[in-house]
Scaffold this active site. Structure first.
Site, PDB file in Angstrom:
ATOM      1  N   ARG A 184     -12.167  79.213   4.349  1.00 51.51           N
ATOM      2  CA  ARG A 184     -12.923  78.212   5.109  1.00 51.51           C
ATOM      3  C   ARG A 184     -11.966  77.452   6.022  1.00 51.51           C
ATOM      4  NH1 ARG A 184     -10.073  74.515   4.286  1.00 51.51           N
ATOM      5  NH2 ARG A 184     -11.476  73.261   5.517  1.00 51.51           N
ATOM      6  N   GLY A 185     -12.578  76.766   7.008  1.00 45.59           N
ATOM      7  CA  GLY A 185     -11.782  76.113   8.045  1.00 45.59           C
ATOM      8  C   GLY A 185     -11.896  76.971   9.300  1.00 45.59           C
ATOM      9  N   ALA A 186     -12.257  76.309  10.415  1.00 46.09           N
ATOM     10  CA  ALA A 186     -12.646  77.057  11.613  1.00 46.09           C
ATOM     11  C   ALA A 186     -11.615  78.103  12.078  1.00 46.09           C
ATOM     12  CB  ALA A 186     -12.976  76.074  12.740  1.00 46.09           C
ATOM     13  N   ASP A 242     -14.870  71.855  14.138  1.00 45.47           N
ATOM     14  CA  ASP A 242     -15.416  73.222  14.110  1.00 45.47           C
ATOM     15  C   ASP A 242     -15.912  73.658  15.475  1.00 45.47           C
ATOM     16  OD1 ASP A 242     -15.663  72.192  11.209  1.00 45.47           O
ATOM     17  OD2 ASP A 242     -15.765  74.378  11.132  1.00 45.47           O
ATOM     18  N   ASN A 247     -17.882  68.442  13.094  1.00 53.61           N
ATOM     19  CA  ASN A 247     -16.876  68.583  12.037  1.00 53.61           C
ATOM     20  C   ASN A 247     -17.574  68.297  10.703  1.00 53.61           C
ATOM     21  OD1 ASN A 247     -14.133  69.079  11.181  1.00 53.61           O
ATOM     22  ND2 ASN A 247     -13.983  66.910  10.687  1.00 53.61           N
ATOM     23  N   LYS A 248     -16.839  68.420   9.634  1.00 57.05           N
ATOM     24  CA  LYS A 248     -17.399  68.259   8.281  1.00 57.05           C
ATOM     25  C   LYS A 248     -18.295  67.035   8.170  1.00 57.05           C
ATOM     26  CE  LYS A 248     -17.151  70.480   5.591  1.00 57.05           C
ATOM     27  NZ  LYS A 248     -18.266  71.447   5.430  1.00 57.05           N
TER      28      LYS A 248
HETATM   29  O1  MRU Z   1     -17.007  73.882   5.605  1.00 58.27           O
HETATM   30  P1  MRU Z   1     -15.549  73.961   5.950  1.00 58.27           P
HETATM   31  O2  MRU Z   1     -14.665  73.627   4.801  1.00 58.27           O
HETATM   32  O3  MRU Z   1     -15.202  75.281   6.592  1.00 58.27           O
HETATM   33  O4  MRU Z   1     -15.339  72.832   7.070  1.00 58.27           O
HETATM   34  C1  MRU Z   1     -14.070  72.704   7.654  1.00 58.27           C
HETATM   35  C2  MRU Z   1     -13.910  71.567   8.574  1.00 58.27           C
HETATM   36  O5  MRU Z   1     -14.829  70.814   8.829  1.00 58.27           O
HETATM   37  C3  MRU Z   1     -12.560  71.427   9.229  1.00 58.27           C
HETATM   38  O6  MRU Z   1     -12.322  70.098   9.582  1.00 58.27           O
HETATM   39  C4  MRU Z   1     -12.472  72.286  10.499  1.00 58.27           C
HETATM   40  O7  MRU Z   1     -12.965  73.574  10.274  1.00 58.27           O
HETATM   41  C5  MRU Z   1     -11.072  72.367  11.013  1.00 58.27           C
HETATM   42  S1  MRU Z   1      -9.979  73.321   9.966  1.00 58.27           S
HETATM   43  C6  MRU Z   1      -8.470  73.301  10.767  1.00 58.27           C
END
Ligand code: MRU
Length: 361
Positions: free
Chosen positions: A50-52, A241, A251-252
């Site tokens: 996970r993480g963009a 994201d 974002n989250k």
């Molecule tokens: O649902 P997730 O854990 O994939 O969400 C991730 C985020 O919101 C991060 O802030 C974003 O993807 C940036 S990761 C460098």
């Protein structure tokens, strides 16, 4: 130069695709081999990866995995198969634009490579996915380099979710400035939001920062206002994201609330954003698709019910922060201040760091 936020990378390719299983952290550190397209899709969907930025890179390797055993020399069939695999992988998660960006980059590379033999095309695609890891490392370090100047000695920095090494190939976006500032001996402390419901802050950011020796305090999401009111936070830095053309940021879930709180307390709010997360095709955040996830993420903790069964639950994984609340973007080309539509357009085609050595560290 050596920056080691994590002793091991989040993703690498060695006789196959290997990723760190983030769903088991911090209790178990386990690498997973993803041998087929379905496992890649499932790993992204279930937040093992996970993480963009890193879901984009994983999908790029997924596309290669989806064509690597293609038999014969029919390149049109190969292209058709690659498009099917690409559509499937893109459907794993809708919000992070990096996923579609990475798949499209691989498909474009394939189209460009059609004059080559099928084996050469396969090799080219594997090399392209590998290149994304190197580029991600360079981009994150450049974000770190620009962002570390925003971390003043003895300040408090609040972050949400995990935009660290785990969300990228290795160095992180929002956490990269913190790693570099810490490496330079600047004293500061991080406030880590636990990040309900999936706890990326408590499980992942806390794990990363602990390993790197960066001082931090874990707080529940609902404590941010009080911590700010006490004067303990001098800046908020989060990842993203997807950034719309006008600077609205997905974002989250919880990021929007934090931005409003930061505004109310006169605290600068920075978004670390690699250009792979900027969606120039959309004008505003209203066009960003927001993923809704399983209600069980909210009603259960560690497999145990914490709410009555059969109730109505709303579980959006992301929210959109209006650009008015954002002080600046930290990109691999430098800081971008308002007006964002113009500022983001100006960096669109600017040369970025091509290798780690481009950085004057
Ligand atoms: O649902 P997730 O854990 O994939 O969400 C991730 C985020 O919101 C991060 O802030 C974003 O993807 C940036 S990761 C460098």
């Amino acid at each position: 130069m050596e920056v080691k936020p994590m002793n091991t990378p989040t993703i690498f390719y060695q006789d196959g695709l290997v990723v760190l299983d983030q769903s088991k952290l911090p209790l178990i550190k386990e690498y997973l081999r993803l041998n087929d397209v379905q496992s890649v899709y499932e790993a992204i969907l279930s937040l093992k990866v996970r993480g963009a930025p890193v879901i984009g890179i994983t999908a790029a390797f997924g596309l290669y995995i989806g064509i690597k055993d293609f038999p014969g020399e029919d390149r049109e069939m190969l292209l058709k198969q690659a498009y099917q695999v690409g559509d499937y992988l893109k459907s794993a998660r809708p919000t992070a634009v990096n996923l579609a960006w990475a798949v499209d980059r691989m498909l474009n590379k394939l189209k460009e490579s059609l004059p080559l033999s099928v084996q050469e095309i396969k090799d080219t695609l594997l090399a392209e996915a590998q290149k994304m890891i190197d580029e991600d490392n360079a981009v994150c370090l450049a974000i770190g380099q620009y962002g570390k100047k925003l971390i003043k000695p003895n300040s408090g920095i609040l972050t949400h979710c995990n935009a660290g090494g785990l969300g990228t190939a290795r160095f992180g976006t929002a956490l990269a400035p913190m790693y570099l500032a810490h490496r330079e001996g600047i004293p500061f402390k991080v406030f880590v939001d636990e990040t309900r419901p999936v706890l990326q802050g408590a499980r992942l950011t806390a794990w990363e920062l602990k390993q790197a020796g960066v001082p931090f305090t874990l707080i529940c999401d609902n404590m941010a206002a009080m911590v700010m009111a006490k004067g303990w936070v001098q800046a908020v830095i989060v990842g993203t994201d997807r950034v719309a053309g006008n600077g609205d940021v997905a974002n989250k879930i919880g990021t929007y609330g934090l931005a409003v709180l930061a505004h109310a307390h006169n605290i600068p709010f920075y978004v670390a954003a690699p250009r792979t997360s900027i969606d120039y095709k959309i004008a505003s955040g209203e066009e960003i698709p927001i993923e809704e996830r399983d209600p069980k993420e909210i009603t259960m903790v560690s497999g145990k019910d914490i709410a009555p069964r059969d109730i109505e639950v709303y579980n959006p994984a992301f929210d959109v922060t209006p650009h008015q609340y954002i002080t600046a973007f930290i990109t691999e080309t430098g800081l971008v201040f308002p007006p964002f539509r113009q500022g983001l357009e100006e960096i669109r085609f600017k040369p970025g760091p091509s290798e780690k050595t481009d950085l004057d560290l």
